[in-house]
Design a protein around this motif. Sequence first.
Motif, PDB file in Angstrom:
ATOM      1  N   ALA A 243      12.586   3.785  -1.907  1.00 46.72           N
ATOM      2  CA  ALA A 243      12.438   2.462  -2.527  1.00 46.72           C
ATOM      3  C   ALA A 243      13.681   1.613  -2.310  1.00 46.72           C
ATOM      4  O   ALA A 243      13.595   0.403  -2.042  1.00 46.72           O
ATOM      5  N   ARG A 244      14.842   2.242  -2.406  1.00 48.04           N
ATOM      6  CA  ARG A 244      16.109   1.533  -2.192  1.00 48.04           C
ATOM      7  C   ARG A 244      16.239   1.082  -0.745  1.00 48.04           C
ATOM      8  O   ARG A 244      16.657  -0.041  -0.459  1.00 48.04           O
ATOM      9  N   GLN A 245      15.844   1.941   0.179  1.00 50.80           N
ATOM     10  CA  GLN A 245      15.969   1.633   1.608  1.00 50.80           C
ATOM     11  C   GLN A 245      15.098   0.455   2.026  1.00 50.80           C
ATOM     12  O   GLN A 245      15.516  -0.400   2.811  1.00 50.80           O
ATOM     13  N   PHE A 246      13.885   0.394   1.445  1.00 55.66           N
ATOM     14  CA  PHE A 246      12.931  -0.639   1.863  1.00 55.66           C
ATOM     15  C   PHE A 246      12.756  -1.747   0.822  1.00 55.66           C
ATOM     16  O   PHE A 246      11.807  -2.517   0.889  1.00 55.66           O
ATOM     17  N   HIS A 247      13.662  -1.815  -0.133  1.00 53.90           N
ATOM     18  CA  HIS A 247      13.702  -2.915  -1.110  1.00 53.90           C
ATOM     19  C   HIS A 247      12.396  -3.037  -1.904  1.00 53.90           C
ATOM     20  O   HIS A 247      11.891  -4.140  -2.131  1.00 53.90           O
ATOM     21  N   LEU A 248      11.851  -1.874  -2.319  1.00 52.19           N
ATOM     22  CA  LEU A 248      10.624  -1.853  -3.121  1.00 52.19           C
ATOM     23  C   LEU A 248      11.035  -1.768  -4.590  1.00 52.19           C
ATOM     24  O   LEU A 248      11.199  -0.686  -5.155  1.00 52.19           O
ATOM     25  N   GLU A 249      11.205  -2.910  -5.223  1.00 52.33           N
ATOM     26  CA  GLU A 249      11.804  -2.955  -6.559  1.00 52.33           C
ATOM     27  C   GLU A 249      10.954  -2.264  -7.620  1.00 52.33           C
ATOM     28  O   GLU A 249      11.485  -1.551  -8.481  1.00 52.33           O
ATOM     29  N   ASP A 250       9.640  -2.482  -7.587  1.00 48.79           N
ATOM     30  CA  ASP A 250       8.770  -1.837  -8.588  1.00 48.79           C
ATOM     31  C   ASP A 250       8.832  -0.320  -8.462  1.00 48.79           C
ATOM     32  O   ASP A 250       8.880   0.406  -9.475  1.00 48.79           O
ATOM     33  N   LEU A 251       8.824   0.158  -7.226  1.00 47.22           N
ATOM     34  CA  LEU A 251       8.892   1.597  -6.990  1.00 47.22           C
ATOM     35  C   LEU A 251      10.251   2.150  -7.419  1.00 47.22           C
ATOM     36  O   LEU A 251      10.335   3.237  -7.994  1.00 47.22           O
ATOM     37  N   GLN A 252      11.294   1.397  -7.165  1.00 48.82           N
ATOM     38  CA  GLN A 252      12.636   1.817  -7.592  1.00 48.82           C
ATOM     39  C   GLN A 252      12.709   1.936  -9.105  1.00 48.82           C
ATOM     40  O   GLN A 252      13.267   2.901  -9.637  1.00 48.82           O
ATOM     41  N   THR A 253      12.118   0.970  -9.798  1.00 45.90           N
ATOM     42  CA  THR A 253      12.108   1.000 -11.265  1.00 45.90           C
ATOM     43  C   THR A 253      11.352   2.213 -11.785  1.00 45.90           C
ATOM     44  O   THR A 253      11.817   2.908 -12.701  1.00 45.90           O
TER      45      THR A 253
ATOM     46  N   LYS B 253       0.829  -1.208   0.000  1.00 51.99           N
ATOM     47  CA  LYS B 253       0.000   0.000   0.000  1.00 51.99           C
ATOM     48  C   LYS B 253       0.865   1.260   0.000  1.00 51.99           C
ATOM     49  O   LYS B 253       0.549   2.240  -0.682  1.00 51.99           O
ATOM     50  N   CYS B 254       1.977   1.231   0.730  1.00 52.31           N
ATOM     51  CA  CYS B 254       2.883   2.378   0.723  1.00 52.31           C
ATOM     52  C   CYS B 254       3.511   2.552  -0.656  1.00 52.31           C
ATOM     53  O   CYS B 254       3.665   3.674  -1.149  1.00 52.31           O
ATOM     54  N   SER B 255       3.874   1.437  -1.270  1.00 49.47           N
ATOM     55  CA  SER B 255       4.477   1.486  -2.599  1.00 49.47           C
ATOM     56  C   SER B 255       3.490   2.048  -3.606  1.00 49.47           C
ATOM     57  O   SER B 255       3.853   2.879  -4.451  1.00 49.47           O
ATOM     58  N   GLU B 256       2.227   1.623  -3.539  1.00 49.65           N
ATOM     59  CA  GLU B 256       1.191   2.139  -4.443  1.00 49.65           C
ATOM     60  C   GLU B 256       1.032   3.648  -4.277  1.00 49.65           C
ATOM     61  O   GLU B 256       0.881   4.392  -5.249  1.00 49.65           O
ATOM     62  N   PHE B 257       1.055   4.102  -3.026  1.00 45.36           N
ATOM     63  CA  PHE B 257       0.918   5.536  -2.769  1.00 45.36           C
ATOM     64  C   PHE B 257       2.098   6.313  -3.338  1.00 45.36           C
ATOM     65  O   PHE B 257       1.941   7.380  -3.935  1.00 45.36           O
ATOM     66  N   LEU B 258       3.292   5.768  -3.171  1.00 40.49           N
ATOM     67  CA  LEU B 258       4.505   6.478  -3.579  1.00 40.49           C
ATOM     68  C   LEU B 258       4.708   6.494  -5.089  1.00 40.49           C
ATOM     69  O   LEU B 258       5.533   7.268  -5.594  1.00 40.49           O
ATOM     70  N   ILE B 259       3.999   5.634  -5.812  1.00 40.90           N
ATOM     71  CA  ILE B 259       4.127   5.631  -7.276  1.00 40.90           C
ATOM     72  C   ILE B 259       3.823   7.020  -7.836  1.00 40.90           C
ATOM     73  O   ILE B 259       4.460   7.471  -8.795  1.00 40.90           O
ATOM     74  N   SER B 260       2.872   7.721  -7.234  1.00 44.14           N
ATOM     75  CA  SER B 260       2.521   9.061  -7.716  1.00 44.14           C
ATOM     76  C   SER B 260       3.684  10.031  -7.546  1.00 44.14           C
ATOM     77  O   SER B 260       3.943  10.867  -8.412  1.00 44.14           O
TER      78      SER B 260
ATOM     79  N   TYR C  50      11.542   7.665 -14.269  1.00 37.74           N
ATOM     80  CA  TYR C  50      11.160   9.076 -14.334  1.00 37.74           C
ATOM     81  C   TYR C  50      12.400   9.966 -14.299  1.00 37.74           C
ATOM     82  O   TYR C  50      12.488  10.963 -15.030  1.00 37.74           O
ATOM     83  N   ILE C  51      13.366   9.600 -13.465  1.00 33.97           N
ATOM     84  CA  ILE C  51      14.612  10.370 -13.392  1.00 33.97           C
ATOM     85  C   ILE C  51      15.331  10.336 -14.734  1.00 33.97           C
ATOM     86  O   ILE C  51      15.851  11.352 -15.208  1.00 33.97           O
ATOM     87  N   GLU C  52      15.345   9.177 -15.369  1.00 36.79           N
ATOM     88  CA  GLU C  52      15.993   9.058 -16.683  1.00 36.79           C
ATOM     89  C   GLU C  52      15.312   9.936 -17.721  1.00 36.79           C
ATOM     90  O   GLU C  52      15.975  10.565 -18.554  1.00 36.79           O
ATOM     91  N   ASP C  53      13.992   9.988 -17.684  1.00 37.00           N
ATOM     92  CA  ASP C  53      13.252  10.756 -18.687  1.00 37.00           C
ATOM     93  C   ASP C  53      13.190  12.246 -18.376  1.00 37.00           C
ATOM     94  O   ASP C  53      12.844  13.050 -19.240  1.00 37.00           O
ATOM     95  N   ASN C  54      13.506  12.625 -17.126  1.00 38.91           N
ATOM     96  CA  ASN C  54      13.431  14.030 -16.685  1.00 38.91           C
ATOM     97  C   ASN C  54      14.663  14.370 -15.851  1.00 38.91           C
ATOM     98  O   ASN C  54      14.555  14.966 -14.778  1.00 38.91           O
ATOM     99  N   THR C  55      15.817  14.003 -16.359  1.00 34.22           N
ATOM    100  CA  THR C  55      17.037  14.044 -15.546  1.00 34.22           C
ATOM    101  C   THR C  55      17.394  15.442 -15.058  1.00 34.22           C
ATOM    102  O   THR C  55      17.710  15.631 -13.878  1.00 34.22           O
TER     103      THR C  55
END
Length: 433
Positions: A140-150, A119-126, A155-160
Amino acid sequence: MDNQKKEPDDWRKNKTLQDCMLYMLQNEIMCDVTFRVGESRKMIKAHKNILASRSQVFHTMFEGSLPEKGEISIPDIDEDTFSNLLLLAYDDDVLISNKNVDSMLYAGDKYMLSTVMSKCSEFLISTAKSADAVVTLSTARQFHLEDLQTESLKYIEDNTAECLSSIHAVELNSQCVQLILKSEYLSCSETDVCNFFLKWITNQCQLQDLEVNAENLRSISGELMSLIRFPLIEKKYFSTTVSHSMLLTTDEILSVFRWHHGEVCSLFSTDPRCPRGPNLQGETKIIHRHTRISNGWRSNAANALIFHSNKSIWLKGCIIFAPLSVTCGGNAKFTFELTDESTNIFSNEVLDMESGTSLNETIGVSLTKPILLNAEKRYTIVVRDIKPTTYYGSNCKSVCKQDDVTITFQNSTKSKCSTDITQGQIAGIMFCL
């Protein structure tokens, strides 16, 4: 008169299983475990069997080889977060917000409650799709949320440029910085990447209360420095800023200067990063250099021009003159090549005229990948193997402007036909900032 005592209403009536469990939690019915939570040590009661059914950590706490006895102290989680954690364990439903997402992630990770993490990961996707993506990447890195990290990294790559200029970017840990610098898809100039990196290592010195000197800068940067493509940085910025930053050794600085004059650089990568696909941020801008159009151009030899821009741009394609006949069959292809002054080849590919966009007597053809061109650096564009008879331009301009971008064209010795700054086959370029 009926003196019988009236039985209380049955609180279970018309309630779902989850409603009943929540009622028992909130009214402390048959609770068999007591927690002392937060700094205030507030007493919160719950049911062992419910918690053990949702969390391996709670199961071990109650049924392991050394089960907890009596009240259980939880000083590292505040009472609101722990109450929300119990609500989610009992009901699978809790409100995640910007205010509690970090504390809920910590609690969910501590007690291995996958529902909380999801649920936290879903919220943070925004937030992963905003300038705060660097913050989300760190979480995402701290809590091992791979989908969120991706999602954050994409987004960083596309809006660096936007993300690296965030005030939070310099606060990233070295693991997150490594993830970003290793990417081949950053959509900004290498100068922007280096500028961020210099700010980051300087901030790290300050956070660690270290003097900003060569030894400390190199110690903090470690292997990360090898991920910066120093030869691709704008010459002026490298000369005035990077070479005086104390980050590089004299030999490393010399190797970059020598690369600028055509020597091979073995210390740093010279491969440009390539953002995903041809559609970068911003509007595609088009520059035409001709003022008149004639017909009857026929030469499959090399058409070449040197050009440079007053600003760094992403070259997205070239504009050539169209064939006189609309049916060219397999002849509707040509070879495109882009080199710099050191004859480094940035692109060499066969492009299809028929896949281009018609611009009256000209055709705009997109490159397979956009190419970052540094400001004030000279590049040579070569177009060859055009077999059909085409239109061509005359009375061409050597200086073309589009908004605040100025492109200057010069003659090239690589041109083996009549294409020069006054006439020829190359009609213009397509780019974005």
